[in-house]
Write an enzyme that holds these catalytic residues in place. Sequence first.
Site, PDB file in Angstrom:
ATOM      1  CD  GLU A  60      -8.117  -2.458  12.722  1.00 45.33           C
ATOM      2  OE1 GLU A  60      -7.452  -3.425  13.142  1.00 45.33           O
ATOM      3  OE2 GLU A  60      -8.148  -2.121  11.518  1.00 45.33           O
ATOM      4  CB  CYS A  65      -0.103  -2.923   0.808  1.00 48.52           C
ATOM      5  SG  CYS A  65      -0.496  -4.245   1.969  1.00 48.52           S
ATOM      6  CB  CYS A  97      22.012   4.883   0.333  1.00 54.03           C
ATOM      7  SG  CYS A  97      21.953   4.118   1.973  1.00 54.03           S
ATOM      8  CB  CYS A 132      16.622   0.741  -0.678  1.00 54.95           C
ATOM      9  SG  CYS A 132      15.966   1.714   0.685  1.00 54.95           S
TER      10      CYS A 132
END
Length: 374
Positions: A261, A333, A3, A14
């Site tokens: 939700e 997550c 990159c 990243c």
Amino acid sequence: MQCDYYDTQRCRSCTLLELPYAEQLAGKDAQVRELLARHADLTWLPPVASAQEHFRNKAKMVVGGTLETPTLGILDRAGAGVDLRGCGLHLPGLRAALPVLADFVTRAGLTPYDVPARRGELKHLLVTESPDGELMVRLVLRSEEPVARIRKHLPWLREHLPALAVASVNLQPEHKAVLEGERELLLTERATLRMRVHDLDLHLRPQSFFQTNTAMAERLYALGRDWVAELAPSSVWDLYCGVGGFALHVAAPGRRVVGVEVSPEAVASAEQSRAERGLDEVSFAAADATAWAREQQAPPELVVVNPPRRGIGPELAGWLETSDVPHVLYSSCNARTLAADLDAMPSLRPVRARLLDMFPNTGHYEVLTLLRRA
């Protein structure tokens, strides 16, 4: 993955890019296993690898620079725009769309918001690509002042960006680090972007959440579907259901599924998908997951939870611990909050887990864990 933005120090988002991908994946897997190490009976399945580039279905671009030469990307420490429209993480359709959108910024007179000076209008461009190559474009503005110009030039944008399916304006008038505001103005006849996952059409509205990596989302929902099928529960709750990914995938004849939700937009999307599939035994509710669960008279045979990074928290974990729910499927997550939530539910023991690399080149991931009541 090579990159130029990373190599020239223009973007260092990243953080794991210098590691070979196999080492990235092994490191994430080892970290999650260590965080859950006290659960000795937990069986770990091999981690699921992702493509290292061209996987992001959403571009979240800060708009900087000037009206004549806007930048789409991030801001540097001084608040100046850094253009990243060639980012190698984005799907090809996103990369092709960004130069057209930059031209549209100039054509429609959308002055980029100057953060240090606190002036200008256009703050962010949020662009999502569906598996069919269609696009949703959202323009985050400081005020409604440019909306008339956007509508005037929208035919030009549709001509030069034929993949455009849904366009909207989001209003975020405050000077603070918030990506978007509460008000959304739809600019197109279409209100939803069709996100095809397996043979199921999920519908994404402008303010609804969908996993950033479509290929990994497919693997995640398939894994959840298979694990639930093994248990064959007659009733399932999907808490934090979003647009209905888990709820719609685990639906089966004779199985009552309820998705919950807090976002009405997401629930409207889930209901649209449910109606198209004719799933009469699936329903959705717009409510706080914890409050809704506590109000029900009897628990189901299985609960799916897919919370944000903060986890489900002590209140919902406490309710699950004292309930008679036999199984919980937890999609996380953030394994640190997952570990804390598991500590608050000692009667629900993790028996199987698998990491899915939803976010290559960073320290983020998704881990799916099946819990069984002792």
